[in-house]
Design a protein around this motif. Structure first.
Motif, PDB file in Angstrom:
ATOM      1  N   ILE A 155      -1.781   3.760  -4.338  1.00 12.23           N
ATOM      2  CA  ILE A 155      -0.576   3.544  -3.543  1.00 12.23           C
ATOM      3  C   ILE A 155      -0.029   4.889  -3.084  1.00 12.23           C
ATOM      4  CG2 ILE A 155       1.002   3.559  -5.541  1.00 12.23           C
ATOM      5  CD1 ILE A 155       2.553   1.259  -4.065  1.00 12.23           C
ATOM      6  N   SER A 156       0.441   4.947  -1.847  1.00 15.14           N
ATOM      7  CA  SER A 156       1.119   6.157  -1.364  1.00 15.14           C
ATOM      8  C   SER A 156       2.612   6.026  -1.662  1.00 15.14           C
ATOM      9  CB  SER A 156       0.872   6.355   0.132  1.00 15.14           C
ATOM     10  OG  SER A 156       1.429   5.291   0.885  1.00 15.14           O
ATOM     11  N   VAL A 203      -1.833  12.458  -7.010  1.00 16.88           N
ATOM     12  CA  VAL A 203      -2.602  13.178  -5.994  1.00 16.88           C
ATOM     13  C   VAL A 203      -1.679  13.455  -4.815  1.00 16.88           C
ATOM     14  CG1 VAL A 203      -4.580  13.045  -4.419  1.00 16.88           C
ATOM     15  CG2 VAL A 203      -4.717  11.991  -6.683  1.00 16.88           C
ATOM     16  N   PRO A 204      -1.672  14.685  -4.266  1.00 18.23           N
ATOM     17  CA  PRO A 204      -0.850  14.945  -3.077  1.00 18.23           C
ATOM     18  C   PRO A 204      -1.307  14.079  -1.905  1.00 18.23           C
ATOM     19  CG  PRO A 204      -1.566  17.005  -4.089  1.00 18.23           C
ATOM     20  CD  PRO A 204      -2.339  15.910  -4.756  1.00 18.23           C
ATOM     21  N   ALA A 205      -0.367  13.445  -1.247  1.00 22.92           N
ATOM     22  CA  ALA A 205      -0.689  12.580  -0.107  1.00 22.92           C
ATOM     23  C   ALA A 205      -1.010  13.421   1.119  1.00 22.92           C
ATOM     24  CB  ALA A 205       0.470  11.649   0.188  1.00 22.92           C
ATOM     25  N   THR A 206      -1.998  12.945   1.884  1.00 18.96           N
ATOM     26  CA  THR A 206      -2.292  13.526   3.191  1.00 18.96           C
ATOM     27  C   THR A 206      -1.605  12.695   4.265  1.00 18.96           C
ATOM     28  OG1 THR A 206      -4.261  12.172   3.560  1.00 18.96           O
ATOM     29  CG2 THR A 206      -4.554  14.239   2.311  1.00 18.96           C
ATOM     30  N   GLU A 207      -1.614  13.192   5.490  1.00 20.40           N
ATOM     31  CA  GLU A 207      -1.041  12.425   6.591  1.00 20.40           C
ATOM     32  C   GLU A 207      -1.727  11.062   6.724  1.00 20.40           C
ATOM     33  OE1 GLU A 207       1.351  11.653  10.102  1.00 20.40           O
ATOM     34  OE2 GLU A 207       1.561  12.924   8.328  1.00 20.40           O
ATOM     35  N   GLN A 208      -3.032  11.023   6.500  1.00 23.55           N
ATOM     36  CA  GLN A 208      -3.773   9.774   6.631  1.00 23.55           C
ATOM     37  C   GLN A 208      -3.339   8.743   5.597  1.00 23.55           C
ATOM     38  OE1 GLN A 208      -5.694   8.709   9.041  1.00 23.55           O
ATOM     39  NE2 GLN A 208      -5.999   6.742   7.991  1.00 23.55           N
ATOM     40  N   ASP A 209      -2.913   9.210   4.414  1.00 17.54           N
ATOM     41  CA  ASP A 209      -2.500   8.267   3.373  1.00 17.54           C
ATOM     42  C   ASP A 209      -1.358   7.370   3.825  1.00 17.54           C
ATOM     43  OD1 ASP A 209      -4.141   8.570   0.997  1.00 17.54           O
ATOM     44  OD2 ASP A 209      -3.406  10.624   0.936  1.00 17.54           O
ATOM     45  N   TRP A 210      -0.483   7.863   4.680  1.00 16.14           N
ATOM     46  CA  TRP A 210       0.654   7.042   5.112  1.00 16.14           C
ATOM     47  C   TRP A 210       0.192   5.885   5.997  1.00 16.14           C
ATOM     48  CZ3 TRP A 210       3.425   8.632   1.568  1.00 16.14           C
ATOM     49  CH2 TRP A 210       3.682   9.984   1.315  1.00 16.14           C
ATOM     50  N   PHE A 211      -1.005   6.011   6.604  1.00 14.79           N
ATOM     51  CA  PHE A 211      -1.553   4.938   7.448  1.00 14.79           C
ATOM     52  C   PHE A 211      -2.476   3.999   6.684  1.00 14.79           C
ATOM     53  CE2 PHE A 211      -0.892   8.363  10.620  1.00 14.79           C
ATOM     54  CZ  PHE A 211      -0.192   7.672  11.600  1.00 14.79           C
ATOM     55  N   GLU A 212      -2.873   4.346   5.470  1.00 15.39           N
ATOM     56  CA  GLU A 212      -4.036   3.746   4.825  1.00 15.39           C
ATOM     57  C   GLU A 212      -3.789   2.358   4.239  1.00 15.39           C
ATOM     58  OE1 GLU A 212      -7.978   4.151   4.504  1.00 15.39           O
ATOM     59  OE2 GLU A 212      -6.698   5.805   5.152  1.00 15.39           O
ATOM     60  N   GLU A 215       0.816  -1.213   0.000  1.00 17.57           N
ATOM     61  CA  GLU A 215       0.000   0.000   0.000  1.00 17.57           C
ATOM     62  C   GLU A 215       0.852   1.265   0.000  1.00 17.57           C
ATOM     63  OE1 GLU A 215      -2.849  -0.662  -0.711  1.00 17.57           O
ATOM     64  OE2 GLU A 215      -3.961  -1.951   0.664  1.00 17.57           O
ATOM     65  N   SER A 216       2.146   1.110   0.282  1.00 14.01           N
ATOM     66  CA  SER A 216       3.021   2.281   0.355  1.00 14.01           C
ATOM     67  C   SER A 216       4.384   1.946  -0.237  1.00 14.01           C
ATOM     68  CB  SER A 216       3.182   2.730   1.814  1.00 14.01           C
ATOM     69  OG  SER A 216       3.802   3.989   1.888  1.00 14.01           O
ATOM     70  N   LEU A 217       4.906   2.890  -0.997  1.00 11.96           N
ATOM     71  CA  LEU A 217       6.215   2.740  -1.648  1.00 11.96           C
ATOM     72  C   LEU A 217       7.143   3.836  -1.157  1.00 11.96           C
ATOM     73  CD1 LEU A 217       8.158   1.608  -3.846  1.00 11.96           C
ATOM     74  CD2 LEU A 217       6.983   3.117  -5.485  1.00 11.96           C
ATOM     75  N   LEU A 218       8.298   3.439  -0.631  1.00  7.74           N
ATOM     76  CA  LEU A 218       9.336   4.377  -0.215  1.00  7.74           C
ATOM     77  C   LEU A 218      10.534   4.198  -1.131  1.00  7.74           C
ATOM     78  CD1 LEU A 218       9.194   3.789   3.663  1.00  7.74           C
ATOM     79  CD2 LEU A 218       7.894   5.451   2.302  1.00  7.74           C
ATOM     80  N   VAL A 219      11.122   5.303  -1.571  1.00 12.78           N
ATOM     81  CA  VAL A 219      12.247   5.238  -2.506  1.00 12.78           C
ATOM     82  C   VAL A 219      13.372   6.125  -1.999  1.00 12.78           C
ATOM     83  CG1 VAL A 219      12.970   5.494  -4.901  1.00 12.78           C
ATOM     84  CG2 VAL A 219      10.595   4.884  -4.384  1.00 12.78           C
ATOM     85  N   HIS A 220      14.575   5.566  -1.948  1.00 10.44           N
ATOM     86  CA  HIS A 220      15.761   6.326  -1.532  1.00 10.44           C
ATOM     87  C   HIS A 220      15.998   7.470  -2.513  1.00 10.44           C
ATOM     88  CE1 HIS A 220      19.882   7.276  -0.438  1.00 10.44           C
ATOM     89  NE2 HIS A 220      19.846   6.395   0.562  1.00 10.44           N
ATOM     90  N   ALA A 221      16.343   8.645  -1.977  1.00 10.43           N
ATOM     91  CA  ALA A 221      16.520   9.839  -2.813  1.00 10.43           C
ATOM     92  C   ALA A 221      17.558   9.632  -3.903  1.00 10.43           C
ATOM     93  CB  ALA A 221      16.897  11.027  -1.930  1.00 10.43           C
ATOM     94  N   GLY A 262      -3.692   1.804 -14.234  1.00 16.70           N
ATOM     95  CA  GLY A 262      -4.716   2.619 -13.591  1.00 16.70           C
ATOM     96  C   GLY A 262      -4.557   2.787 -12.097  1.00 16.70           C
ATOM     97  N   VAL A 263      -3.334   2.685 -11.594  1.00 17.11           N
ATOM     98  CA  VAL A 263      -3.088   2.839 -10.166  1.00 17.11           C
ATOM     99  C   VAL A 263      -2.904   4.315  -9.837  1.00 17.11           C
ATOM    100  CG1 VAL A 263      -1.546   2.280  -8.241  1.00 17.11           C
ATOM    101  CG2 VAL A 263      -2.048   0.554  -9.993  1.00 17.11           C
ATOM    102  N   GLU A 264      -3.689   4.819  -8.922  1.00 15.58           N
ATOM    103  CA  GLU A 264      -3.550   6.205  -8.467  1.00 15.58           C
ATOM    104  C   GLU A 264      -2.366   6.314  -7.529  1.00 15.58           C
ATOM    105  OE1 GLU A 264      -6.062   8.723  -5.359  1.00 15.58           O
ATOM    106  OE2 GLU A 264      -7.119   8.537  -7.286  1.00 15.58           O
ATOM    107  N   MET A 265      -1.529   7.340  -7.717  1.00 17.68           N
ATOM    108  CA  MET A 265      -0.325   7.539  -6.913  1.00 17.68           C
ATOM    109  C   MET A 265      -0.490   8.762  -6.026  1.00 17.68           C
ATOM    110  SD  MET A 265       2.361   6.591  -9.958  1.00 17.68           S
ATOM    111  CE  MET A 265       1.182   6.865 -11.294  1.00 17.68           C
ATOM    112  N   ARG A 266      -0.523   8.550  -4.721  1.00 15.94           N
ATOM    113  CA  ARG A 266      -0.656   9.639  -3.757  1.00 15.94           C
ATOM    114  C   ARG A 266       0.709   9.892  -3.138  1.00 15.94           C
ATOM    115  NH1 ARG A 266      -6.514   8.272  -0.836  1.00 15.94           N
ATOM    116  NH2 ARG A 266      -7.692   8.064  -2.810  1.00 15.94           N
ATOM    117  N   GLY A 267       1.360  10.968  -3.571  1.00 14.36           N
ATOM    118  CA  GLY A 267       2.751  11.152  -3.216  1.00 14.36           C
ATOM    119  C   GLY A 267       3.066  12.414  -2.446  1.00 14.36           C
TER     120      GLY A 267
END
Length: 426
Positions: free
Chosen positions: A327-328, A311-320, A265-271, A289-294
């Motif tokens: 995907i966040s 879509v800009p991610a909200t704080e709640q997206d990181w928990f979702e 549900e969440s993707l983290l990428v090293h800078a 068709g995957v929406e990306m909330r980043g």
């Protein structure tokens, strides 16, 4: 059925289960295996009837406007039936844990002290949607020498009844008590309340379903609960990740199936690798068709991906936990930031690192506080069948008794045994 009648029904089921559990605890391994092999055979022989029963549930759910992911969980296809039949056979082929004695050692007094694995007794299984859980729970109960009371969701009542009848036939064929596996046949939700407040009949409750169901059971149960609330699973792409591997694994973790609790549900990428990796995985997601909330950094790197739904991610997206094609995404400074993010927002279910750097992989395994932690593998592998458990009763994110996929050993306990030759304490 009025409330007093329903309470009496659950009480009778509990008493029958308690009596059956004594027989199951003493049942020979051969009898338990016969029941499992018979169940696999009956499942394969009854595929058409099972699919017809399932169609009744699917039609009713569709008419009620059930959403796509929930409808997907309700399906009982020939492929799914074959998978649960294979699970029965796999469990039958596994060593019987009951009666196993471990850590036996002699003490200076002369006594020998060890531990023996024994069944829990009676477990109550409360689950939604997935009718295959009926067979997974029953097969694990049989092999682990437990009795169980199953309460599936009303949306799967026809499927669950058809499956349960096969379980009872298999138990009878093997000479085991039919009451070892019982199904609550009413769709009245009050049955759940009676079951979870019956410690005299039930030793543990295992809920498997939506967060609302599990929160309610955790709050109201007078019986110990083995549970996980949700599956906010992370994939972290480290600076040293192999790009081709990372693309393949991340895509699978998110899109192979959206509805399971082990989907990413969440993707983290090293800078250091984000500029190379994110546009490429973004193109994969856009095509599906995957929406990306980043966060701001990831959205900037995804800005030139054709067709990307950003879509800009909200704080709640990181928990979702989305259970959907969403995907966040966040860019993190380093491994420390990735671990800190996961331990803050994760549901402690399953999290993966994609890296070619062994020290980073080992740190991730040690420091990420989740029930399954992976290196260079899809989170979709967090499953009892894939782990070789034969089947799973559920996934636990608790830290006491069982953690991760709960298979045979998760349905057992240990008791101390002492072997002596007349020793007395002085």
């Amino acid at each position: 059925m009025n409330a007093p009648d329903l309470q009496a029904v659950i009480a009778r089921m509990g008493a029958s289960a308690r009596a059956a559990s004594a027989h199951m605890a003493a049942a020979p391994t051969a009898a338990k295996n016969r029941a499992l092999i018979a169940l696999a055979r009956l499942l394969r022989a009854d595929v058409d009837a099972l699919v017809r029963a399932n169609a009744l549930d699917l039609d009713a759910a569709t008419a009620a406007g059930t959403a796509g992911p929930l409808l997907d969980r309700l399906k009982l296809t020939p492929k799914i039936i074959e998978t649960v039949a294979e699970g029965c056979e796999q469990i039958a082929a596994m060593p019987d844990p009951i009666g196993e004695i471990t850590h036996l050692r002699q003490r200076p007094s002369g006594i020998s002290v060890g531990q023996m694995r024994v069944p829990l007794g009676v477990f109550g299984m409360i689950y939604e949607s997935r009718p295959n859980v009926t067979i997974e729970a029953a097969s694990l109960a049989i092999k682990s020498g437990n009795a169980c009371i199953l309460r599936g969701g009303s949306e799967a009542i026809h499927s669950n009844l058809a499956l349960w009848k096969l379980v009872q036939a298999a138990l009878a064929e093997a000479g085991l008590p039919r009451d070892a596996v019982q199904l609550v046949e009413t769709t009245d939700r009050a049955a759940v309340g009676h079951l979870i407040t019956s410690p005299e009949s039930v030793d543990v409750i295992i809920p498997r379903g939506g967060k609302g169901l599990i929160e309610r059971i955790s709050r109201e149960s007078k019986v110990p609960v083995i549970k996980h609330l949700d599956g906010n699973c992370h994939v972290y792409v480290d600076a040293s990740a192999d790009i081709a591997l990372a693309l393949k694994v991340t895509d699978n973790a998110k899109t192979q199936k959206y509805s399971p609790c082990n989907a990413a549900e969440s993707l983290l990428v090293h800078a250091a690798i984000a500029a190379e990796f994110l546009p490429r995985i973004g193109a994969v997601f856009a095509a599906k068709g995957v929406e990306m909330r980043g966060d701001a950094a990831s959205l900037a790197l995804l800005s030139h991906v054709p067709g990307a739904r950003r879509v800009p991610a909200t704080e709640q997206d990181w928990f979702e936990e989305y259970l959907a094609p969403i995907i966040s995404i966040a860019v993190v400074a380093d491994l420390d930031a990735a671990i800190a993010h996961i331990n803050r927002y994760s549901s402690h279910h399953t999290d993966a690192i994609l890296t070619e750097h062994h020290p980073s992989a080992m740190r991730f395994l040690r420091e990420v506080d989740s029930s399954s932690v992976m290196v260079n593998a899809s989170t979709r592998f967090a499953d009892g069948f894939e782990y070789g458990l034969g089947a799973e009763i559920g996934i636990s994110t608790d830290k006491l008794h069982a953690r991760g996929p709960v298979g045979l050993e998760g349905l057992t306990s240990l008791k101390w045994i002492v072997l002596g030759q007349g020793e007395v304490r002085t």
